[in-house]
Design a protein around this motif. Sequence first.
Motif, short mmCIF file in Angstrom:
data_model
loop_
_atom_site.label_atom_id
_atom_site.label_comp_id
_atom_site.label_asym_id
_atom_site.label_seq_id
_atom_site.Cartn_x
_atom_site.Cartn_y
_atom_site.Cartn_z
N ILE A 120 11.29 3.17 3.76
CA ILE A 120 10.32 2.40 2.95
C ILE A 120 10.00 3.15 1.66
CG2 ILE A 120 7.96 1.54 2.90
CD1 ILE A 120 8.17 1.02 5.91
N GLN A 121 9.75 4.43 1.82
CA GLN A 121 9.39 5.23 0.65
C GLN A 121 10.53 5.28 -0.35
OE1 GLN A 121 6.33 6.29 0.26
NE2 GLN A 121 6.68 7.31 -1.70
N ASN A 122 11.76 5.42 0.09
CA ASN A 122 12.93 5.47 -0.81
C ASN A 122 13.15 4.12 -1.50
OD1 ASN A 122 13.46 8.17 -0.25
ND2 ASN A 122 14.77 7.64 1.53
N SER A 123 13.08 3.03 -0.73
CA SER A 123 13.31 1.71 -1.32
C SER A 123 12.19 1.39 -2.33
CB SER A 123 13.38 0.64 -0.23
OG SER A 123 12.17 0.59 0.52
N SER A 177 14.87 -3.29 -9.10
CA SER A 177 16.06 -3.96 -8.55
C SER A 177 15.64 -4.90 -7.42
CB SER A 177 17.06 -2.92 -8.03
OG SER A 177 18.07 -3.55 -7.29
N SER A 178 16.24 -6.08 -7.45
CA SER A 178 15.93 -7.04 -6.39
C SER A 178 16.45 -6.55 -5.02
CB SER A 178 16.54 -8.42 -6.72
OG SER A 178 17.94 -8.31 -6.87
N ASP A 179 17.56 -5.83 -5.04
CA ASP A 179 18.11 -5.29 -3.77
C ASP A 179 17.14 -4.27 -3.19
OD1 ASP A 179 20.34 -6.86 -4.00
OD2 ASP A 179 21.55 -5.30 -5.00
N ALA A 180 16.60 -3.44 -4.05
CA ALA A 180 15.65 -2.44 -3.57
C ALA A 180 14.40 -3.10 -3.02
CB ALA A 180 15.29 -1.48 -4.70
N LEU A 181 13.95 -4.18 -3.70
CA LEU A 181 12.79 -4.90 -3.22
C LEU A 181 13.05 -5.55 -1.85
CD1 LEU A 181 9.89 -5.84 -3.76
CD2 LEU A 181 10.86 -7.85 -4.96
N GLU A 182 14.24 -6.10 -1.74
CA GLU A 182 14.61 -6.74 -0.46
C GLU A 182 14.67 -5.69 0.65
OE1 GLU A 182 18.25 -9.42 1.45
OE2 GLU A 182 18.23 -8.95 -0.69
N ASP A 183 15.22 -4.52 0.37
CA ASP A 183 15.26 -3.45 1.38
C ASP A 183 13.84 -3.02 1.75
OD1 ASP A 183 18.00 -3.45 1.39
OD2 ASP A 183 18.21 -1.80 -0.05
N TYR A 184 12.96 -2.96 0.76
CA TYR A 184 11.59 -2.56 1.01
C TYR A 184 10.93 -3.49 2.02
CZ TYR A 184 6.55 -2.41 0.37
OH TYR A 184 5.19 -2.40 0.61
N GLN A 204 8.93 -4.57 7.46
CA GLN A 204 8.81 -5.43 8.66
C GLN A 204 9.23 -4.66 9.92
OE1 GLN A 204 11.01 -9.06 8.33
NE2 GLN A 204 10.29 -9.84 10.32
N ASP A 205 10.35 -3.93 9.82
CA ASP A 205 10.82 -3.14 10.98
C ASP A 205 9.78 -2.09 11.35
OD1 ASP A 205 13.13 -4.62 10.99
OD2 ASP A 205 14.33 -3.12 9.89
N TYR A 206 9.17 -1.49 10.33
CA TYR A 206 8.20 -0.43 10.57
C TYR A 206 6.96 -0.99 11.24
CZ TYR A 206 5.36 3.72 9.70
OH TYR A 206 4.57 4.83 9.86
N GLN A 207 6.56 -2.21 10.84
CA GLN A 207 5.40 -2.85 11.46
C GLN A 207 5.65 -3.13 12.94
OE1 GLN A 207 2.33 -3.44 9.88
NE2 GLN A 207 1.75 -3.80 12.02
N GLU A 208 6.90 -3.54 13.25
CA GLU A 208 7.25 -3.79 14.65
C GLU A 208 7.18 -2.51 15.46
OE1 GLU A 208 11.05 -5.64 14.58
OE2 GLU A 208 10.29 -7.57 13.80
N MET A 240 -0.95 0.34 0.52
CA MET A 240 -0.78 0.99 -0.78
C MET A 240 0.60 0.68 -1.36
SD MET A 240 -3.61 2.33 -1.45
CE MET A 240 -3.11 3.15 -2.95
N THR A 241 1.63 0.60 -0.51
CA THR A 241 2.98 0.27 -1.03
C THR A 241 2.99 -1.16 -1.55
OG1 THR A 241 3.67 -0.36 1.22
CG2 THR A 241 4.16 1.91 0.49
N ASP A 242 2.32 -2.06 -0.86
CA ASP A 242 2.27 -3.44 -1.34
C ASP A 242 1.54 -3.51 -2.70
OD1 ASP A 242 3.66 -4.39 0.85
OD2 ASP A 242 1.85 -4.94 1.99
N GLU A 243 0.45 -2.70 -2.83
CA GLU A 243 -0.29 -2.68 -4.09
C GLU A 243 0.57 -2.13 -5.22
OE1 GLU A 243 -4.42 -0.80 -6.00
OE2 GLU A 243 -3.97 -0.58 -3.82
N ALA A 244 1.39 -1.11 -4.92
CA ALA A 244 2.29 -0.56 -5.94
C ALA A 244 3.30 -1.60 -6.38
CB ALA A 244 2.99 0.68 -5.40
N VAL A 245 3.81 -2.39 -5.43
CA VAL A 245 4.79 -3.44 -5.78
C VAL A 245 4.13 -4.50 -6.64
CG1 VAL A 245 6.21 -5.29 -4.82
CG2 VAL A 245 6.23 -3.04 -3.76
N GLU A 246 2.88 -4.86 -6.35
CA GLU A 246 2.19 -5.89 -7.11
C GLU A 246 1.90 -5.39 -8.54
OE1 GLU A 246 1.58 -8.99 -6.41
OE2 GLU A 246 2.54 -8.78 -4.43
#
Length: 500
Positions: free
Chosen positions: A62-65, A74-81, A86-90, A121-127
Motif C-alpha cells: 500500500i505504501q509503495n503504490s 499513474s492510474s496503474d499505481a492508483l489501481e494497485d493502491y 481492500q486486501d489489507y482491510q480483509e 490518511m492514505t485516502d486523504e493523501a490520494v484526495e
Amino acid sequence: MEESQSKSIRVKLVEIFVMVSITVFVIVIFIYYNLNRTIREMDTVYNSNIQFNDLSANVSDIQNSLYQYLNTKSSDALEDYYRYSQDYQELLDVLNQEVSSDPAKLAEKNIYYLSQTYLEMTDEAVERKRGRDAAGVREAYQETEEIYGFIQANINSINTSTFVSNARSYSNLRVILSYTTGFSICVLFAVIAIAVGWIIIMTRSITKPLIELANAATEIAQGNIEVDFPIVETGDEVSVVAKACNKMIGSIRNYIEETKKNYERENELAANELRMKNDLKEAQLKYLQAQINPHFLFNSLNAGAQLAMMEGAEKACMFIQNMADFFRYNVRKMEKDVTLQEELQLVDNYIYILNVRFAGDIHYSRQINEKLLHISMPSMILQPIIENAVNHGIREMEGEGCIHLSVFGEEDEVCIEITDNGVGIEPEIAEKIMRGENAHSMSGRDSEGIGLDNVINRLRSYYGRQHVFEIKRRETGGTSVTLYIPKEGKEREDDENTDL
C-alpha cells in the motif's frame, strides 16, 4: 441350546471377519483423528506468523503504490493502491478488536486501529493529490509514513513474540505427534496380534474336529470299521456330520453282521442241501438197484434142480457154482462201485447160466481194450442189458442167438457196445426207453425196457449227465445198446482190441 451353540461355521467365520474388520477400522480412525488434530494444531501455530507476515507485506505494498501514485499520478499505481487496501482491510478484519488482558490480543487490537488510521490518511493523501494540493499531499504522506512505521514496528514485535511462543508449541507438538504415532502403531499392532490370535483360536476350534473326523475316516477307509467318529459339541455342522457318520457306521456294522449271519446260514443250508442231495442220490441208487428182477433167481434154481436130476453132479456143481458167484457178486457189490473187469466177469457167469437154461443156444463173443478194464462204474449195469437182449430179442427168433460185447475208447469216454441178432427193437419203443417213458407205461415180467430203465436212471444219477445210454435197431438185424462212460480224468488211450 444356547445361541453360541447353534451357530454354523459360516456364521462363525463371518463374525470373526466382521469383528476384526470393525476393530481395525476403529483403530485406524482413532489414529487418523489424532494425527490430523496434531497437524491442525501445528498449522495453527504457524498461521499466526503467516498472518502477521501477510499484514506486513500488504501494508508495504500500500505504501509503495501510494508513493508511486503521488509522484507519477499513474492510474496503474492508483489501481494497485485500491486493490492492496481492500486486501489489507480483509486481513485486518480477522484481528482481535476487543479489550483483552492477553498481550498478543492487545497488540492485535493496536495494529487494527493504527491500520484504520493509516488507511484514512492514505485516502486523504490520494484526495489531496486529485485536488492538486501539493502542500496537503506532502503533509498527508508524511503522516502515513509515520503511522506506517508504527504499524511495521508493532507487527514485527508481535510476530517475534508469537514466533518464540510458536516455536515452543511446535516442539511440544512434535513430541506429542511422535508419542501419538508410536502409541497408535503399538495399539494397531496389539489389536492385529489379538485379532490374529483370536482367529487362530476360532479356526482351530473349527478345524480340530474336522481333523479328528478325517483321521477317523482314514482308519475306516483302511478297514477298521470299529472306529467311532469323535463327537464334539461345537454346535455347528461338524457335530451334525459326526453324528450322521456314526449312524452310518452303525448301519454298516449291522449290515455286515447280518450279511455274515446270512452267509453262514446260506452255507449251512447249502451244506444241508448237498447232504440231502447225496442222501437222495444214494437212496435213488439203492432203490433202482433193488428193482433187479427176482424171477431170474427162481428160474435159475429150477433149471439147476432139473439138471442135477437129469445129468450128474459135475454139471450141476458147475452150474450152481456160477449161480453162487452171480448172486455173491450181486449181494456184495450192490452198494459199491466196481471195475469194468468185474462187470465183464459177471457177464461171463450170467452167459454160462443162460446157456445152461437154453441148452447152449446163445453164442457170446467179446472185443475188449484191456487198458480200459480198470475204469470205475456202478454195479449190475451190463447184466440187465444182456438179459434184455435175451428176453426181448433172441428168445423170439429161430436159430442160434449171438451176443457181441465190445469196449473201446472214444475221446474222453469209454464206449461199451452190446449187440444181438434178435428180432430188433422198434424205433418208437427205443425212443420211449431213451426218454424214460416206457418203464412207467408198462408192467409185468415181459414189459419192454424195465431193466434198461433201471440202467439208464442209475447211470444218469451216478455220472450226473444225460448222455450215458443209446439203444437202436441194427440195419443188419437185432438191437445195439451203447453205454458212454466218462473216463473221469484218465488219460486218453489208444484202442488195442483183443479178440476173446
